[in-house]
Design an enzyme around this catalytic site. Structure first.
Site, PDB file in Angstrom:
ATOM      1  CG  ASP A 188      -2.137   0.782   1.101  1.00 29.96           C
ATOM      2  OD1 ASP A 188      -2.242   1.484   0.097  1.00 29.96           O
ATOM      3  OD2 ASP A 188      -3.007   0.711   1.991  1.00 29.96           O
TER       4      ASP A 188
ATOM      5  CB  CYS B 270     -16.692   0.482   8.060  1.00 27.85           C
ATOM      6  SG  CYS B 270     -18.214  -0.475   7.905  1.00 27.85           S
TER       7      CYS B 270
ATOM      8  CB  CYS C 132     -18.040 -12.053   4.168  1.00 31.48           C
ATOM      9  SG  CYS C 132     -17.532 -13.109   2.804  1.00 31.48           S
TER      10      CYS C 132
ATOM     11  CB  CYS D 254     -18.836  -5.406   3.585  1.00 30.95           C
ATOM     12  SG  CYS D 254     -17.271  -4.539   3.541  1.00 30.95           S
TER      13      CYS D 254
HETATM   14  C1  B12 Z   1      -8.161   3.064  -2.159  1.00 26.35           C
HETATM   15  C2  B12 Z   1      -8.279   1.973  -1.126  1.00 26.35           C
HETATM   16  C3  B12 Z   1      -9.400   1.967  -0.303  1.00 26.35           C
HETATM   17  C4  B12 Z   1     -10.601   2.868  -0.578  1.00 26.35           C
HETATM   18  C5  B12 Z   1     -11.386   2.265  -1.758  1.00 26.35           C
HETATM   19  C6  B12 Z   1     -11.677   0.763  -1.571  1.00 26.35           C
HETATM   20  C7  B12 Z   1     -11.751  -0.052  -2.840  1.00 26.35           C
HETATM   21  N1  B12 Z   1     -12.605  -1.036  -2.854  1.00 26.35           N
HETATM   22  O1  B12 Z   1     -11.030   0.205  -3.796  1.00 26.35           O
HETATM   23  C8  B12 Z   1     -11.322   2.835   0.801  1.00 26.35           C
HETATM   24  C9  B12 Z   1     -10.807   3.986   1.657  1.00 26.35           C
HETATM   25  C10 B12 Z   1     -12.839   2.908   0.742  1.00 26.35           C
HETATM   26  C11 B12 Z   1     -10.777   1.527   1.372  1.00 26.35           C
HETATM   27  C12 B12 Z   1     -11.451   0.806   2.338  1.00 26.35           C
HETATM   28  C13 B12 Z   1     -10.982  -0.398   2.846  1.00 26.35           C
HETATM   29  N2  B12 Z   1      -9.780  -0.960   2.623  1.00 26.35           N
HETATM   30 CO1  B12 Z   1      -8.525  -0.302   1.301  1.00 26.35          CO
HETATM   31  N3  B12 Z   1      -7.262   0.118  -0.054  1.00 26.35           N
HETATM   32  C14 B12 Z   1      -7.265   0.995  -1.008  1.00 26.35           C
HETATM   33  C15 B12 Z   1      -6.025   0.829  -1.891  1.00 26.35           C
HETATM   34  C16 B12 Z   1      -4.993   1.903  -1.489  1.00 26.35           C
HETATM   35  C17 B12 Z   1      -6.293   0.910  -3.407  1.00 26.35           C
HETATM   36  C18 B12 Z   1      -7.480   0.050  -3.890  1.00 26.35           C
HETATM   37  C19 B12 Z   1      -7.810   0.305  -5.325  1.00 26.35           C
HETATM   38  O2  B12 Z   1      -6.960   0.288  -6.179  1.00 26.35           O
HETATM   39  N4  B12 Z   1      -9.087   0.563  -5.604  1.00 26.35           N
HETATM   40  C20 B12 Z   1      -9.528   0.842  -6.933  1.00 26.35           C
HETATM   41  C21 B12 Z   1     -10.826   0.102  -7.275  1.00 26.35           C
HETATM   42  C22 B12 Z   1     -11.143   0.298  -8.733  1.00 26.35           C
HETATM   43  O3  B12 Z   1     -10.619  -1.264  -7.032  1.00 26.35           O
HETATM   44  P1  B12 Z   1     -11.826  -2.255  -6.735  1.00 26.35           P
HETATM   45  O4  B12 Z   1     -12.960  -1.590  -6.093  1.00 26.35           O
HETATM   46  O5  B12 Z   1     -11.241  -3.435  -6.077  1.00 26.35           O
HETATM   47  O6  B12 Z   1     -12.299  -2.609  -8.232  1.00 26.35           O
HETATM   48  C23 B12 Z   1     -11.768  -3.724  -8.882  1.00 26.35           C
HETATM   49  C24 B12 Z   1     -12.714  -4.913  -8.854  1.00 26.35           C
HETATM   50  O7  B12 Z   1     -13.797  -4.721  -7.957  1.00 26.35           O
HETATM   51  C25 B12 Z   1     -13.070  -5.161 -10.271  1.00 26.35           C
HETATM   52  N5  B12 Z   1     -14.406  -4.734 -10.695  1.00 26.35           N
HETATM   53  C26 B12 Z   1     -14.886  -3.489 -10.784  1.00 26.35           C
HETATM   54  N6  B12 Z   1     -16.096  -3.505 -11.323  1.00 26.35           N
HETATM   55  C27 B12 Z   1     -16.408  -4.785 -11.604  1.00 26.35           C
HETATM   56  C28 B12 Z   1     -17.544  -5.340 -12.170  1.00 26.35           C
HETATM   57  C29 B12 Z   1     -17.592  -6.729 -12.329  1.00 26.35           C
HETATM   58  C30 B12 Z   1     -18.804  -7.293 -12.948  1.00 26.35           C
HETATM   59  C31 B12 Z   1     -16.501  -7.532 -11.900  1.00 26.35           C
HETATM   60  C32 B12 Z   1     -16.554  -9.020 -12.048  1.00 26.35           C
HETATM   61  C33 B12 Z   1     -15.366  -6.954 -11.335  1.00 26.35           C
HETATM   62  C34 B12 Z   1     -15.343  -5.587 -11.200  1.00 26.35           C
HETATM   63  O8  B12 Z   1     -12.167  -4.426 -11.083  1.00 26.35           O
HETATM   64  C35 B12 Z   1     -11.625  -3.314 -10.362  1.00 26.35           C
HETATM   65  C36 B12 Z   1     -10.197  -3.068 -10.781  1.00 26.35           C
HETATM   66  O9  B12 Z   1      -9.361  -4.095 -10.323  1.00 26.35           O
HETATM   67  C37 B12 Z   1      -5.562  -0.626  -1.500  1.00 26.35           C
HETATM   68  C38 B12 Z   1      -4.044  -0.844  -1.515  1.00 26.35           C
HETATM   69  C39 B12 Z   1      -3.544  -0.971  -2.944  1.00 26.35           C
HETATM   70  N7  B12 Z   1      -2.505  -0.242  -3.264  1.00 26.35           N
HETATM   71  O10 B12 Z   1      -4.106  -1.721  -3.722  1.00 26.35           O
HETATM   72  C40 B12 Z   1      -6.152  -0.815  -0.072  1.00 26.35           C
HETATM   73  C41 B12 Z   1      -6.720  -2.189   0.266  1.00 26.35           C
HETATM   74  C42 B12 Z   1      -7.581  -2.629  -0.878  1.00 26.35           C
HETATM   75  N8  B12 Z   1      -7.578  -1.914   1.418  1.00 26.35           N
HETATM   76  C43 B12 Z   1      -7.619  -2.857   2.296  1.00 26.35           C
HETATM   77  C44 B12 Z   1      -8.472  -2.865   3.426  1.00 26.35           C
HETATM   78  C45 B12 Z   1      -8.136  -3.869   4.526  1.00 26.35           C
HETATM   79  C46 B12 Z   1      -9.580  -1.997   3.503  1.00 26.35           C
HETATM   80  C47 B12 Z   1     -10.732  -2.041   4.520  1.00 26.35           C
HETATM   81  C48 B12 Z   1     -11.188  -3.437   4.892  1.00 26.35           C
HETATM   82  C49 B12 Z   1     -10.295  -1.245   5.781  1.00 26.35           C
HETATM   83  C50 B12 Z   1     -11.386  -1.053   6.815  1.00 26.35           C
HETATM   84  N9  B12 Z   1     -11.704  -2.051   7.619  1.00 26.35           N
HETATM   85  O11 B12 Z   1     -11.960   0.013   6.916  1.00 26.35           O
HETATM   86  C51 B12 Z   1     -11.823  -1.244   3.757  1.00 26.35           C
HETATM   87  C52 B12 Z   1     -12.728  -2.162   2.917  1.00 26.35           C
HETATM   88  C53 B12 Z   1     -13.803  -1.418   2.171  1.00 26.35           C
HETATM   89  C54 B12 Z   1     -14.271  -2.179   0.939  1.00 26.35           C
HETATM   90  N10 B12 Z   1     -15.472  -2.734   0.969  1.00 26.35           N
HETATM   91  O12 B12 Z   1     -13.520  -2.261  -0.042  1.00 26.35           O
HETATM   92  C55 B12 Z   1      -6.713  -4.021   1.908  1.00 26.35           C
HETATM   93  C56 B12 Z   1      -7.593  -5.173   1.377  1.00 26.35           C
HETATM   94  C57 B12 Z   1      -7.112  -6.565   1.758  1.00 26.35           C
HETATM   95  C58 B12 Z   1      -8.050  -7.602   1.174  1.00 26.35           C
HETATM   96  N11 B12 Z   1      -8.193  -8.720   1.845  1.00 26.35           N
HETATM   97  O13 B12 Z   1      -8.630  -7.400   0.138  1.00 26.35           O
HETATM   98  C59 B12 Z   1      -5.773  -3.332   0.815  1.00 26.35           C
HETATM   99  C60 B12 Z   1      -5.323  -4.256  -0.298  1.00 26.35           C
HETATM  100  C61 B12 Z   1      -4.554  -2.763   1.588  1.00 26.35           C
HETATM  101  C62 B12 Z   1      -3.509  -3.837   1.916  1.00 26.35           C
HETATM  102  N12 B12 Z   1      -2.275  -3.644   1.498  1.00 26.35           N
HETATM  103  O14 B12 Z   1      -3.781  -4.845   2.538  1.00 26.35           O
HETATM  104  N13 B12 Z   1      -9.616   1.164   0.764  1.00 26.35           N
HETATM  105  S1  SF4 Z   2     -19.853  -2.196   4.955  1.00 27.21           S
HETATM  106 FE1  SF4 Z   2     -17.978  -2.258   3.695  1.00 27.21          FE
HETATM  107  S2  SF4 Z   2     -18.479  -1.007   1.905  1.00 27.21           S
HETATM  108 FE2  SF4 Z   2     -20.019  -0.544   3.477  1.00 27.21          FE
HETATM  109  S3  SF4 Z   2     -19.259   1.234   4.568  1.00 27.21           S
HETATM  110 FE3  SF4 Z   2     -18.522  -0.559   5.674  1.00 27.21          FE
HETATM  111  S4  SF4 Z   2     -16.493  -1.011   4.785  1.00 27.21           S
HETATM  112 FE4  SF4 Z   2     -17.530   0.386   3.376  1.00 27.21          FE
HETATM  113  S1  SF4 Z   3     -19.677 -14.133  -0.179  1.00 25.01           S
HETATM  114 FE1  SF4 Z   3     -21.439 -12.803   0.157  1.00 25.01          FE
HETATM  115  S2  SF4 Z   3     -20.827 -11.376   1.784  1.00 25.01           S
HETATM  116 FE2  SF4 Z   3     -18.949 -12.356   1.000  1.00 25.01          FE
HETATM  117  S3  SF4 Z   3     -18.208 -10.880  -0.562  1.00 25.01           S
HETATM  118 FE3  SF4 Z   3     -19.425 -12.447  -1.623  1.00 25.01          FE
HETATM  119  S4  SF4 Z   3     -21.469 -11.535  -1.718  1.00 25.01           S
HETATM  120 FE4  SF4 Z   3     -20.340 -10.386  -0.169  1.00 25.01          FE
END
Ligand code: B12
Ligand code: SF4
Ligand code: SF4
Length: 352
Positions: A133, A241, A248, A244
Site C-alpha cells: 500500500d 468499517c 461474509c 461487509c
Molecule cells: C483506495 C483503497 C481503499 C478505498 C477504496 C476501496 C476499494 N474497494 O477500492 C477505501 C478507503 C474505501 C478503502 C477501504 C478499505 N480498505 Co482499502 N485500499 C485501497 C487501496 C490503497 C487501493 C485500492 C484500489 O486500487 N481501488 C480501486 C478500485 C477500482 O478497485 P476495486 O474496487 O477493487 O475494483 C476492482 C474490482 O472490484 C473489479 N471490478 C470493478 N467492477 C467490476 C464489475 C464486475 C462485474 C466484476 C466481475 C469486477 C469488477 O475491477 C476493479 C479493478 O481491479 C488498497 C491498496 C492498494 N494499493 O491496492 C487498499 C486495500 C484494498 N484496502 C484494504 C483494506 C483492509 C480496507 C478495509 C477493509 C479497511 C477497513 N476495515 O476500513 C476497507 C474495505 C472497504 C471495501 N469494501 O472495499 C486491503 C484489502 C485486503 C483484502 N483482503 O482485500 C488493501 C489491499 C490494503 C492492503 N495492502 O492490505 N480502501
Molecule cells: S460495509 Fe464495507 S463497503 Fe459498506 S461502509 Fe462498511 S467497509 Fe464500506
Molecule cells: S460471499 Fe457474500 S458477503 Fe462475502 S463478498 Fe461475496 S457476496 Fe459479499
C-alpha cells in the site's frame, strides 16, 4: 525457477505470511474497470489513485524490467477483540480491527524485505522492489491473479480457506518465475449479504464500491466535512468499517493473527466514545504512536467521534462532553459538534 518458486513460498511462511503466490505483470483485464471507476468519480478525494497514470495497471511502467510479482498475504484479525459487543454498543467507539495494533505498512514491508534478502542470499543479486500500500500498485488484482483468492462482491480479496481478514503486499522482480494458477472464478455465488448490510449502501452493485459512501473513506481518507445525509448511518464507527467482512460467510474460515504487533494497544478494542473525545492532542499523539490511526490527525479524530456521539442515544454526559468542544479552534470540529448537539436536541424533543 520451479524450485526457487517453491522455496520462496516456504520462506514466506517461515517469515510469518500465510500464503505466497506468483504472477506475471499483465493486469490489462483490470485496466478498463479501474479507469471506469475513476471516470465515475468513485474515488472521491483520493486523487493519488488518479495521479500516476497507467503505473497502477502496468507494473513495468512503475518499475522497469519487472517480469514477475510475488504476492503475499498476512492475517490481521486479533483474538478476543470484542468485535460485535463493541459495534452494538452505541456508547463505545468501533475501530476497524485492522487498525487496533501497530501500523501494518511498516511490518509488511519489513517482512517482504526479509523475504527478498533470503532470495538474494540464495541466488545472488536480482532486481526487486517491495510494496505494501505504498505506491501505485493494484494489490487485489495482483493477488487474485497470483491465486491468493478472488475479489468478492464487497471488493475485498477473499480466500476460500482463510476469509478476508488479511493484508496484501508484493515484491516486483526482474526474474521470470513460474506463475501460479488463479482461482477459476468468484465464489460469491448468489450471496448478497455484504450489499445488504452495508450501512451507507456504498456497494452500489456487485464488485463496485462507491468509495465516497464507504465509512472507511469517510473516516480515514476524507479531510473535509462528512456529508450530512451519511452521518446518521455511520453509527459508532469512528475509524474504518468492517461490516461487509463481518457478514461474509467465508470469514467463518478466517484464523486469528499470531502477530503480536496486530494485537490491540492502548485499550482501543472497546473504548468509551466519551473518553476518546476528551483526549487532548498530546494524548492522541502519544496513544496512537506507531498506529495507522495517527495518519488522520487529531482534527479528523474529533470530527469522527463527534458524529458517533451524535448517533448515540440521548444522555447528559454525552451532551456535556460535546459542549466542551463547542468552541474548538477547528471550524471542522465545531460544525460536527454542533450537528451532534442538534441531533440530541431533536431526540430530546421527540422523546418529550
Ligand atoms: C483506495 C483503497 C481503499 C478505498 C477504496 C476501496 C476499494 N474497494 O477500492 C477505501 C478507503 C474505501 C478503502 C477501504 C478499505 N480498505 Co482499502 N485500499 C485501497 C487501496 C490503497 C487501493 C485500492 C484500489 O486500487 N481501488 C480501486 C478500485 C477500482 O478497485 P476495486 O474496487 O477493487 O475494483 C476492482 C474490482 O472490484 C473489479 N471490478 C470493478 N467492477 C467490476 C464489475 C464486475 C462485474 C466484476 C466481475 C469486477 C469488477 O475491477 C476493479 C479493478 O481491479 C488498497 C491498496 C492498494 N494499493 O491496492 C487498499 C486495500 C484494498 N484496502 C484494504 C483494506 C483492509 C480496507 C478495509 C477493509 C479497511 C477497513 N476495515 O476500513 C476497507 C474495505 C472497504 C471495501 N469494501 O472495499 C486491503 C484489502 C485486503 C483484502 N483482503 O482485500 C488493501 C489491499 C490494503 C492492503 N495492502 O492490505 N480502501
Ligand atoms: S460495509 Fe464495507 S463497503 Fe459498506 S461502509 Fe462498511 S467497509 Fe464500506
Ligand atoms: S460471499 Fe457474500 S458477503 Fe462475502 S463478498 Fe461475496 S457476496 Fe459479499
Amino acid at each position: 525457477m520451479q524450485t526457487l518458486a517453491a522455496q520462496i513460498k516456504e520462506w514466506g511462511i517461515e517469515l510469518g505470511f500465510q500464503q505466497i503466490g506468483i504472477t506475471d505483470t499483465d493486469l490489462s483485464r483490470y485496466e478498463k474497470r479501474f479507469k471506469d471507476w475513476l471516470t465515475k468519480g468513485f474515488h472521491g478525494s483520493m486523487s493519488y489513485l488518479q495521479k500516476h497514470g497507467d503505473r497502477r495497471t502496468q507494473p513495468s511502467t512503475l518499475i522497469p524490467n519487472s517480469i514477475s510479482i510475488i504476492s503475499a498475504r498476512m492475517d490481521y484479525l486479533p483474538p478476543d477483540s470484542d468485535l460485535l459487543a463493541t459495534l452494538n454498543n452505541p456508547r463505545k467507539a468501533y475501530i476497524s480491527r485492522y487498525a487496533l495494533g501497530r501500523d501494518y505498512h511498516r511490518l509488511m514491508r519489513k517482512r517482504l524485505q526479509l523475504l527478498a534478502d533470503r532470495i538474494q542470499g540464495a541466488i545472488g543479486e536480482f532486481g526487486y522492489r517491495v510494496f505494501c500500500d505504498s505506491a501505485p500498485v493494484l494489490e487485489k488484482a495482483i493477488a487474485e491473479k497470483a491465486g491468493l483468492g478472488w475479489i468478492g462482491k464487497h471488493t475485498n480479496l477473499i480466500n476460500s480457506k482463510a476469509g478476508s481478514w488479511f493484508f496484501l503486499g508484493e515484491i516486483y522482480t526482474d526474474m521470470q518465475l513460474p506463475s501460479d494458477q488463479e482461482q477459476s472464478k468468484s465464489h460469491c455465488g448468489s450471496c448478497t449479504a455484504c450489499l445488504t448490510v452495508c450501512p451507507t449502501q456504498a456497494i452500489i452493485a456487485p464488485y463496485q464500491l462507491d468509495a465516497r459512501r464507504c465509512i472507511s473513506y469517510l473516516t480515514i481518507e476524507l479531510r473535509e466535512a462528512i456529508p450530512l445525509e451519511l452521518r446518521p448511518l455511520m453509527g459508532n464507527r469512528i475509524y474504518g468499517c468492517d461490516d461487509c467482512q463481518l457478514v461474509c460467510p467465508w470469514n467463518k474460515f478466517a484464523k486469528y493473527t499470531k502477530e503480536k504487533d496486530f494485537y490491540p494497544r492502548h485499550d482501543l478494542s472497546s473504548p468509551e466514545l466519551i473518553s476518546l473525545f476528551l483526549w487532548s492532542e498530546a494524548d492522541f499523539l502519544q496513544r496512537t504512536e506507531g498506529s495507522a490511526i495517527r495518519r488522520i490527525g487529531y482534527e479528523c479524530w474529533l470530527r469522527n467521534i463527534a458524529v458517533a456521539l451524535g448517533n448515540a442515544p440521548f444522555d447528559e454526559s454525552i451532551v456535556h462532553a460535546l459542549q466542551k468542544r463547542l468552541h474548538h479552534e477547528s471550524a471542522l470540529v465545531r460544525e460536527h459538534v454542533e450537528w451532534a448537539l442538534w441531533q440530541h436536541q431533536n431526540n430530546a424533543i421527540i422523546h418529550k
